[in-house]
Every structure is written in structure tokens, then in C-alpha cells.
Design a protein around this motif. Structure first.
Motif, short mmCIF file in Angstrom:
data_model
loop_
_atom_site.label_atom_id
_atom_site.label_comp_id
_atom_site.label_asym_id
_atom_site.label_seq_id
_atom_site.Cartn_x
_atom_site.Cartn_y
_atom_site.Cartn_z
N ILE A 162 -13.87 -2.36 -63.41
CA ILE A 162 -13.97 -3.77 -63.81
C ILE A 162 -15.10 -4.04 -64.80
N ALA A 163 -15.96 -3.04 -65.07
CA ALA A 163 -17.08 -3.26 -66.00
C ALA A 163 -16.64 -3.89 -67.33
N PRO A 164 -15.53 -3.41 -67.95
CA PRO A 164 -15.16 -3.96 -69.26
C PRO A 164 -14.68 -5.41 -69.24
N LEU A 165 -14.55 -6.01 -68.06
CA LEU A 165 -14.19 -7.43 -68.02
C LEU A 165 -15.26 -8.27 -68.69
N GLY A 166 -16.50 -7.76 -68.73
CA GLY A 166 -17.62 -8.52 -69.28
C GLY A 166 -17.54 -8.80 -70.76
N CYS A 167 -16.74 -8.00 -71.52
CA CYS A 167 -16.62 -8.28 -72.96
C CYS A 167 -15.22 -8.04 -73.48
N GLY A 168 -14.80 -6.76 -73.55
CA GLY A 168 -13.55 -6.44 -74.26
C GLY A 168 -12.32 -7.09 -73.65
N ILE A 169 -12.18 -6.97 -72.34
CA ILE A 169 -10.98 -7.51 -71.68
C ILE A 169 -11.01 -9.04 -71.74
N GLN A 170 -12.22 -9.58 -71.54
CA GLN A 170 -12.40 -11.04 -71.60
C GLN A 170 -12.02 -11.57 -72.98
N THR A 171 -12.37 -10.81 -74.02
CA THR A 171 -12.05 -11.24 -75.38
C THR A 171 -10.54 -11.29 -75.60
N ALA A 195 -8.48 -1.78 -76.47
CA ALA A 195 -8.74 -2.50 -75.21
C ALA A 195 -8.53 -4.01 -75.37
N VAL A 196 -8.99 -4.57 -76.49
CA VAL A 196 -8.86 -6.02 -76.69
C VAL A 196 -7.39 -6.39 -76.89
N GLY A 197 -6.70 -5.64 -77.75
CA GLY A 197 -5.29 -5.94 -78.01
C GLY A 197 -4.42 -5.77 -76.78
N LEU A 198 -4.64 -4.70 -76.02
CA LEU A 198 -3.85 -4.49 -74.81
C LEU A 198 -4.11 -5.59 -73.78
N SER A 199 -5.35 -6.05 -73.71
CA SER A 199 -5.67 -7.15 -72.79
C SER A 199 -4.95 -8.43 -73.23
N ALA A 200 -4.87 -8.64 -74.54
CA ALA A 200 -4.14 -9.80 -75.06
C ALA A 200 -2.66 -9.70 -74.70
N ILE A 201 -2.12 -8.50 -74.80
CA ILE A 201 -0.71 -8.28 -74.47
C ILE A 201 -0.46 -8.56 -72.98
N LEU A 317 -16.55 -18.33 -64.81
CA LEU A 317 -15.25 -18.84 -64.37
C LEU A 317 -14.13 -17.84 -64.63
N PHE A 318 -14.21 -17.16 -65.80
CA PHE A 318 -13.07 -16.35 -66.22
C PHE A 318 -13.06 -14.96 -65.57
N ILE A 319 -14.24 -14.37 -65.33
CA ILE A 319 -14.25 -13.04 -64.70
C ILE A 319 -13.58 -13.08 -63.32
N ARG A 330 -1.58 -7.18 -61.94
CA ARG A 330 -1.13 -7.55 -63.28
C ARG A 330 -2.09 -7.13 -64.39
N LEU A 331 -3.27 -6.64 -63.99
CA LEU A 331 -4.24 -6.13 -64.97
C LEU A 331 -4.61 -4.71 -64.55
N PRO A 332 -3.73 -3.74 -64.85
CA PRO A 332 -3.94 -2.37 -64.34
C PRO A 332 -4.97 -1.60 -65.16
N LEU A 333 -6.26 -1.91 -64.92
CA LEU A 333 -7.34 -1.33 -65.71
C LEU A 333 -7.35 0.19 -65.63
N ASP A 334 -6.88 0.74 -64.51
CA ASP A 334 -6.89 2.20 -64.36
C ASP A 334 -6.02 2.88 -65.42
N LYS A 335 -5.10 2.14 -66.01
CA LYS A 335 -4.22 2.76 -67.02
C LYS A 335 -4.94 3.01 -68.34
N PHE A 336 -6.03 2.25 -68.62
CA PHE A 336 -6.68 2.51 -69.91
C PHE A 336 -8.19 2.76 -69.86
N VAL A 337 -8.74 2.83 -68.67
CA VAL A 337 -10.16 3.20 -68.54
C VAL A 337 -10.27 4.70 -68.30
N LYS A 338 -11.23 5.34 -68.99
CA LYS A 338 -11.56 6.73 -68.67
C LYS A 338 -13.07 6.81 -68.47
#
Ligand SMILES: [Zn+2]
Ligand SMILES: [Zn+2]
Length: 365
Positions: A162-171, A195-201, A317-319, A330-338
Motif C-alpha cells: 500500500i506504500a504507493p497509495l501516497g503518490c502514484g496510485i493516488q495521482t 503505475a499512474v496510468g494503470l491506477s487511472a484505468i 480522505l482518499f487513502i 478492485r485495486l490489486p496492487l500485488d499485480k504491479f508492485v515488486k
């Protein structure tokens, strides 16, 4: 206290792992034992001096960890709390008061220059090292953050995911959910499936877009975009990606989002829209980059182009909302985090730059 940090010394030099000294948290601050920190393109943009910030500097702005100590005046957080660190804001300027934290009058000073009331808390062999990047500098075993940019999370959550929720995923998610706000059944084209584009998708799928087009030049990323909710994938290397998007959307997309900052791609992200389409720009390309847009398209089609910082999100609020999407699958972070150990930061950066990995996350041991 003595900490281990990855230091950016010069644009082309690898990060150096070194022992530094970190001061105590002051009023309104907390000391966080960092467990994990995502690597974001803004870290690299600063290291490469696309955004000129004095070096040496400890970067890292997607930190997650456990509060170890709290400074005076901190009542909301306690030692032992699990937290994510996001971007900082002053809380006093008119935009902060209006809830638009990403447009804080002091955004650059606080986040990029790491300005802190008590000066830098970080030294190495008695010499100052730039710290407090995005009010954290989390490419390190410990970081000082503020109550404004620390978000408490449940202790059962995997911090390295969940660390990337702080910037890239949130963006990515925030730009779709707060700015574009596509009604269900509309179409959206997302340029750049990092990461940003996939989160948007993922966000576009959650809000019910019926046509979600991913555009990228890396086949593996297009494959991942389809797995995460894109309905169509268009290769940026094909003869005429624009024509493909116009055909798939029967006349142009309702919404589009560019995550690349590459002027030719930005132009495509605007030109692919139908009349009254809305476009968002979220990248941080080198200073001086200019975008060209065809006037007859922008004016004639009544196009809106909007720059967006951090997905217009208030992290407090958003995190928690994004964590809800993570928990319900619905947000399967394990699929794109290494994950990589902190010591392998240069390997992680190499894998990010060569597009082998979507979101490298450093884990401190
Ligand atoms: Zn402010
Ligand atoms: Zn970032």
C-alpha cells in the motif's frame, strides 16, 4: 539517531547507501520507522535535476511504516501506529483552506525543497544532507514526517503493497475520480500504462466507464492494462494510434489522461477527444517543456485541458477510500508492485526505467 539512507549525490551517480544522523521530531512531527517506500518518477526527475533541487539529498515520497516517536503537540498519532506518508501542505494558505492541498502556495518549498520549520534534520559526518523530501525522505530506515502528511492505516495491511497509495496510485485514481469524473458508460483513453496510468484505468473501471483504452509502447504493460480493466489496448508504435482510438470510440473519446509528459503523446491525448471532451495532464517533464495543441481542435471542439497535482486528493480522505478498493479486490496492487531491499535501490531504479517493473517498492530491513 543513526539511520541508513540512500543518498542521491549527483544526477548520473548511483544512489549511495550510507549511515546518516536524524534529529528528533519537533512540534507537529512524528518519527516513522520506514518499512517500505515506492519509487516514483518524481524521485528520478529530481535526481536527474529535471527539477533542480540541491544535492546531496535523500529522496523517497511513498513511505509506509510505524510511528516510533511523536513530537510535542501531536495527539492524533501514537507510537506503534501504522501509517502511510503522502505529500505535505501548509494548511494555512487559501488553497489549503479550500481543501486543494496539491495546489498549496508552499507546495514546492515543502515537498521538493523539503523546507522544515527547524531546518534539515539530516546530516552525514556532520554535514547537512537534504531531507524532508515531500515532508518525509523515505528512502531510509527512518523518516520525520508531519501530522499533515501522515495517514493512519489498519495494522493488518501489507505496508509494502500500500506504500504507493501516497503518490502514484493516488495521482492516477484521484485524477479520474476527482477531476475527470467520467459518468458511467462514457469512454476514456489513458496514455502511458505505468503505475499512474494503470491506477487511472482501475478507477475508470470502478466508476463504470464502458470503453477504457490503454495506450503504451510496451506490450507487457498493455497486457497488464487489459487485465486490470482496460477494454482495449492501442500500441503507441502502431501506424495511427489516433485513428484507432477514434474508431474504437466512434468519433473520439469523452475523456483522456496523459501520464507521459512527452509532447507528441500529449498532443495525441488532446486530439483523440470528441467535442466537449476533457483532458488531464499529470506528468512532471523537464523544466521548459512546452505542449502544442491544435487551436482548431481545442477551440472548435470545446476541449477542456486540466493540469492535475496528486489527483486533487486530500490524502487523509482518499487513502482510506483506496484502501477500501484494495480490500475488496478492485485495486490489486500485488499485480504491479515488486519489492526490493533498500540496498538494491539502483537495480530497482533500472527496472523502473527499462519498464521491466511497473512499481518498484523498497523494503527496509
Ligand atoms: Zn498551503
Ligand atoms: Zn510521486
Amino acid at each position: 539517531m543513526s539511520i541508513t539512507a540512500a543518498i542521491a549525490n549527483a544526477p548520473q551517480d548511483p544512489f549511495e547507501i550510507a549511515t546518516c544522523e536524524l534529529g528528533d521530531p519537533q512540534h507537529g512531527e512524528v518519527l516513522v520507522r520506514v518499512h517500505a517506500c515506492g519509487i516514483c518518477h518524481t524521485d528520478m526527475a529530481v535526481k536527474l535535476q529535471h527539477i533542480p533541487i540541491p544535492m546531496p539529498k535523500v529522496l523517497g515520497h511513498e513511505g509506509a511504516g510505524i510511528v516510533e516517536k511523536v513530537g510535542p503537540g501531536v495527539t492524533r498519532l501514537r507510537p506503534g501506529d501504522h501509517v502511510l506518508m503522502s505529500f505535505g501542505s501548509c494548511g494555512e494558505c487559501s488553497n489549503c483552506r479550500d481543501g486543494a492541498l496539491g495546489y498549496c502556495d508552499h507546495f514546492r518549498d515543502i515537498n521538493l525543497f523539503g523546507k522544515r520549520a527547524g531546518g534539515s534534520a539530516l546530516t552525514r559526518n556532520g554535514k547537512e544532507v537534504g531531507g524532508h523530501f515531500f515532508a518525509q525522505s523515505a528512502f531510509a530506515t527512518h523518516a520525520i514526517a508531519t501530522t499533515r502528511n501522515v495517514v493512519k492505516v489498519d495494522s493488518d495491511l501489507p505496508l509494502e503493497l500500500i506504500a504507493p497509495l501516497g503518490c502514484g496510485i493516488q495521482t492516477g485514481m484521484g485524477t479520474v475520480m476527482h477531476v475527470l469524473r467520467p459518468p458511467a458508460g462514457t469512454s476514456i483513453a489513458v496514455f502511458g500504462a505505468g503505475a499512474v496510468g494503470l491506477s487511472a484505468i482501475i478507477a475508470a473501471a470502478i466508476v463504470g466507464c464502458s470503453t477504457i483504452i490503454a495506450v503504451d509502447i510496451v506490450p507487457e504493460r498493455l497486457r497488464m492494462a487489459l487485465e486490470l480493466g482496460a477494454t482495449h489496448a492501442v500500441s503507441g508504435l502502431s501506424d495511427n494510434p489516433m485513428a484507432e482510438i477514434v474508431e474504437l470510440t466512434q468519433g473520439g473519446a469523452n475523456f483522456s489522461l496523459d501520464t507521459t509528459g512527452v509532447p507528441a503523446v500529449v498532443a495525441n491525448s488532446i486530439n483523440c477527444l470528441r467535442a466537449r471532451g476533457v483532458n488531464a495532464q499529470v506528468a512532471a517533464p523537464p523544466r521548459g517543456t512546452m505542449y502544442a495543441a491544435e487551436a482548431s481542435v481545442v477551440v472548435g471542439r470545446g476541449i477542456t485541458v486540466r493540469g492535475v497535482v496528486e489527483g486533487d486528493a486530500n490524502p487523509q480522505l482518499f487513502i482510506p477510500r483506496m484502501i477500501g478498493f484494495f480490500r475488496d479486490g478492485r485495486l490489486p496492487l500485488d499485480k504491479f508492485v515488486k519489492t526490493y531491499p533498500l540496498e538494491k535501490i539502483n537495480e530497482a531504479v533500472g527496472d523502473l526505467e527499462s519498464s521491466r517493473v511497473v512499481k518498484p517498492v523498497l523494503v527496509m530491513r
